[in-house]
Design an enzyme around this catalytic site. Sequence first.
Site, PDB file in Angstrom:
ATOM      1  N   SER A   8       1.063  -1.073  -0.223  1.00  0.00           N
ATOM      2  CA  SER A   8       0.040  -0.235   0.169  1.00  0.00           C
ATOM      3  C   SER A   8       1.036   1.190   0.099  1.00  0.00           C
ATOM      4  O   SER A   8       1.755   1.244   0.744  1.00  0.00           O
ATOM      5  CB  SER A   8      -0.896  -0.084   1.183  1.00  0.00           C
ATOM      6  OG  SER A   8      -1.413   1.314   1.555  1.00  0.00           O
ATOM      7  N   HIS A  31      -1.364  -1.441  -4.002  1.00  0.00           N
ATOM      8  CA  HIS A  31      -2.694  -1.349  -3.535  1.00  0.00           C
ATOM      9  C   HIS A  31      -2.838   0.018  -3.235  1.00  0.00           C
ATOM     10  O   HIS A  31      -1.984   0.691  -2.634  1.00  0.00           O
ATOM     11  CB  HIS A  31      -2.380  -2.051  -2.122  1.00  0.00           C
ATOM     12  CG  HIS A  31      -3.654  -1.914  -1.185  1.00  0.00           C
ATOM     13  ND1 HIS A  31      -4.554  -3.086  -1.218  1.00  0.00           N
ATOM     14  CD2 HIS A  31      -4.094  -1.205  -0.291  1.00  0.00           C
ATOM     15  CE1 HIS A  31      -5.612  -2.858  -0.393  1.00  0.00           C
ATOM     16  NE2 HIS A  31      -5.238  -1.751   0.210  1.00  0.00           N
ATOM     17  N   ASP A  33      -5.198   3.073  -1.826  1.00  0.00           N
ATOM     18  CA  ASP A  33      -6.155   3.191  -0.914  1.00  0.00           C
ATOM     19  C   ASP A  33      -7.150   4.354  -1.105  1.00  0.00           C
ATOM     20  O   ASP A  33      -6.546   5.394  -0.944  1.00  0.00           O
ATOM     21  CB  ASP A  33      -5.583   3.293   0.685  1.00  0.00           C
ATOM     22  CG  ASP A  33      -5.311   1.880   0.937  1.00  0.00           C
ATOM     23  OD1 ASP A  33      -6.070   1.089   1.299  1.00  0.00           O
ATOM     24  OD2 ASP A  33      -3.990   1.824   1.374  1.00  0.00           O
ATOM     25  N   MET A  35     -10.080   6.889  -0.395  1.00  0.00           N
ATOM     26  CA  MET A  35     -10.602   7.273   1.020  1.00  0.00           C
ATOM     27  C   MET A  35     -11.466   8.328   0.813  1.00  0.00           C
ATOM     28  O   MET A  35     -10.933   9.463   0.201  1.00  0.00           O
ATOM     29  CB  MET A  35      -9.967   7.420   2.264  1.00  0.00           C
ATOM     30  CG  MET A  35      -9.056   6.286   2.663  1.00  0.00           C
ATOM     31  SD  MET A  35      -8.056   6.489   4.013  1.00  0.00           S
ATOM     32  CE  MET A  35      -7.084   5.005   4.119  1.00  0.00           C
ATOM     33  N   HIS A  64      -8.375  -0.351  -3.364  1.00  0.00           N
ATOM     34  CA  HIS A  64      -9.278  -0.557  -2.254  1.00  0.00           C
ATOM     35  C   HIS A  64     -10.092   0.636  -1.951  1.00  0.00           C
ATOM     36  O   HIS A  64      -9.586   1.663  -1.389  1.00  0.00           O
ATOM     37  CB  HIS A  64      -8.386  -1.049  -0.820  1.00  0.00           C
ATOM     38  CG  HIS A  64      -8.840  -1.047   0.359  1.00  0.00           C
ATOM     39  ND1 HIS A  64      -8.480  -1.223   1.700  1.00  0.00           N
ATOM     40  CD2 HIS A  64     -10.254  -1.256   0.561  1.00  0.00           C
ATOM     41  CE1 HIS A  64      -9.145  -1.345   2.583  1.00  0.00           C
ATOM     42  NE2 HIS A  64     -10.476  -1.337   2.040  1.00  0.00           N
ATOM     43  N   MET A  66     -12.455   2.788   0.227  1.00  0.00           N
ATOM     44  CA  MET A  66     -12.992   3.082   1.578  1.00  0.00           C
ATOM     45  C   MET A  66     -14.118   4.416   1.224  1.00  0.00           C
ATOM     46  O   MET A  66     -13.543   5.259   1.900  1.00  0.00           O
ATOM     47  CB  MET A  66     -12.100   3.139   2.801  1.00  0.00           C
ATOM     48  CG  MET A  66     -11.321   1.663   3.027  1.00  0.00           C
ATOM     49  SD  MET A  66      -9.662   2.121   3.728  1.00  0.00           S
ATOM     50  CE  MET A  66      -8.657   2.109   2.177  1.00  0.00           C
ATOM     51  N   MET A 135     -10.298  -7.163   6.590  1.00  0.00           N
ATOM     52  CA  MET A 135      -9.284  -6.012   7.193  1.00  0.00           C
ATOM     53  C   MET A 135      -8.892  -6.622   8.814  1.00  0.00           C
ATOM     54  O   MET A 135      -9.676  -7.134   9.655  1.00  0.00           O
ATOM     55  CB  MET A 135     -10.393  -4.887   7.428  1.00  0.00           C
ATOM     56  CG  MET A 135     -10.666  -3.912   6.189  1.00  0.00           C
ATOM     57  SD  MET A 135      -9.268  -3.604   5.204  1.00  0.00           S
ATOM     58  CE  MET A 135      -8.521  -2.443   6.338  1.00  0.00           C
ATOM     59  N   GLY A 142      -2.675   3.993   8.030  1.00  0.00           N
ATOM     60  CA  GLY A 142      -1.644   3.064   8.041  1.00  0.00           C
ATOM     61  C   GLY A 142      -1.037   3.135   9.437  1.00  0.00           C
ATOM     62  O   GLY A 142      -1.154   3.815  10.190  1.00  0.00           O
ATOM     63  N   GLY A 143       0.074   2.139   9.675  1.00  0.00           N
ATOM     64  CA  GLY A 143       0.907   1.979  10.775  1.00  0.00           C
ATOM     65  C   GLY A 143      -0.045   1.339  12.039  1.00  0.00           C
ATOM     66  O   GLY A 143       0.615   1.599  12.989  1.00  0.00           O
ATOM     67  N   ASP A 173      -5.397  -6.927   5.180  1.00  0.00           N
ATOM     68  CA  ASP A 173      -4.805  -5.460   5.152  1.00  0.00           C
ATOM     69  C   ASP A 173      -4.744  -4.820   6.378  1.00  0.00           C
ATOM     70  O   ASP A 173      -5.812  -4.644   6.824  1.00  0.00           O
ATOM     71  CB  ASP A 173      -5.678  -4.730   4.001  1.00  0.00           C
ATOM     72  CG  ASP A 173      -5.368  -3.374   3.762  1.00  0.00           C
ATOM     73  OD1 ASP A 173      -4.333  -2.892   4.247  1.00  0.00           O
ATOM     74  OD2 ASP A 173      -6.061  -2.581   3.103  1.00  0.00           O
ATOM     75  N   GLY A 175      -1.506  -3.718   9.210  1.00  0.00           N
ATOM     76  CA  GLY A 175      -0.666  -4.083  10.212  1.00  0.00           C
ATOM     77  C   GLY A 175       0.254  -5.525   9.930  1.00  0.00           C
ATOM     78  O   GLY A 175       0.799  -6.372  10.596  1.00  0.00           O
TER      79      GLY A 175
HETATM   80  C1  DX5 Z   1      -5.782   1.243   6.211  1.00  0.00           C
HETATM   81  C2  DX5 Z   1      -5.550   0.687   4.696  1.00  0.00           C
HETATM   82  C3  DX5 Z   1      -4.161  -0.038   4.472  1.00  0.00           C
HETATM   83  C4  DX5 Z   1      -2.980   0.675   4.884  1.00  0.00           C
HETATM   84  C5  DX5 Z   1      -2.210  -0.466   5.631  1.00  0.00           C
HETATM   85  O1  DX5 Z   1      -6.966   1.638   6.055  1.00  0.00           O
HETATM   86  O2  DX5 Z   1      -6.481   0.081   4.092  1.00  0.00           O
HETATM   87  O3  DX5 Z   1      -4.159  -0.419   3.096  1.00  0.00           O
HETATM   88  O4  DX5 Z   1      -2.235   1.289   4.081  1.00  0.00           O
HETATM   89  O5  DX5 Z   1      -0.999   0.241   6.127  1.00  0.00           O
HETATM   90  P1  DX5 Z   1      -0.095  -0.721   7.216  1.00  0.00           P
HETATM   91  O6  DX5 Z   1       0.499  -1.796   6.449  1.00  0.00           O
HETATM   92  O7  DX5 Z   1       1.029   0.339   7.649  1.00  0.00           O
HETATM   93  O8  DX5 Z   1      -0.999  -1.146   8.447  1.00  0.00           O
HETATM   94 ZN    ZN Z   2      -6.011  -0.934   1.967  1.00  0.00          ZN
END
Ligand code: DX5
Ligand code: ZN
Length: 221
Positions: A8, A31, A33, A35, A64, A66, A135, A142-143, A173, A175
Site C-alpha cells: 500500500s 494497493h 487506498d 478514502m 481498495h 473506502m 481487514m 496506515g501504521g 490488510d 498491520g
Molecule cells: C488502512 C489501509 C491499508 C494501510 C495499511 O485502512 O486500507 O491499506 O495502508 O497500512 P499498514 O500496512 O501500515 O497497516
Molecule cells: Zn487498504
Amino acid sequence: MGILISPSVLNSDLSDLAGEVGRISAADFVHLDVMDNHFVPNLTFGLPVVERLLARTELPADVHLMIEDPDTWAPAFAEAGARSVTFHVEASSAPVRLARELRKRGARAAIALKPGTGIEPYLDLLPEFDMVLVMTVEPGFGGQSFIDGTLPKIRRTRDAITALGADIWVQVDGGVSRTTIAGAAQAGANMFVAGSAVYSADDPNAEITALRELADAAYRG
Ligand code: DX5
Ligand code: ZN
C-alpha cells in the site's frame, strides 16, 4: 493458490506517487487506498490520480475503496483499468449487482469486511466475488497494529472457499509485517497488503521478498 504481495502506498511519499510505485517492482500488485473522508475519517486520492498512475506503472492495480456509495463510484475504477476493485460490504446496497458490474468491465471484484463485520451473511454469495478482503485493522490509517481477533474470520472464510472448491483469494490488510504475516497465511490468507512494513524498509523490494517467503512457508489453503 499463489502468495501475492500488494504494497500500500498510503504511507509513502504521496507527492511522488509514481516514483514510490517504481520502488516496488518485486510486488505482484500495487494497493491503492481510496478514502472519501466519509466512510473513513481520512482523505486520500480518487479516480483522476488512479488513472494517471496506471499510465505510469506496469504493476496491476489493487484498488481498495473506502468510500460511501461504491455502487455509484466503483465501476469507473474498473473502466480505468484497475485489475482488482475492492469495495466495503458495509457501504454497498447491492454487493452482487456491483460485483457483476465490475466483472463486466474486466476487473476482479472483491468485498472488504471491517474487523467487526462477519463473513457469515455473505457465504452464499462467495461465487460472485474473486476475493474477500478481511481487514486486520480498522480502515482509515496506515501504521496500526494487526488485530489477532480477526484470525478466526480469515480461517472461516478460507474454509468456506475450500468447501466450495472455488478459486477465490483471501486478502488481509493492516498491520501486516514480518511478525504477523505467517499467522495470517496459516489462517488461509494468500494476498497480503503491507504499507508501512514495505515503505519504511531501506530496501522495499527486499522486504517484499522476505514477506513473500514467510507467507509461502506458512500458507495453509
Ligand atoms: C488502512 C489501509 C491499508 C494501510 C495499511 O485502512 O486500507 O491499506 O495502508 O497500512 P499498514 O500496512 O501500515 O497497516
Ligand atoms: Zn487498504
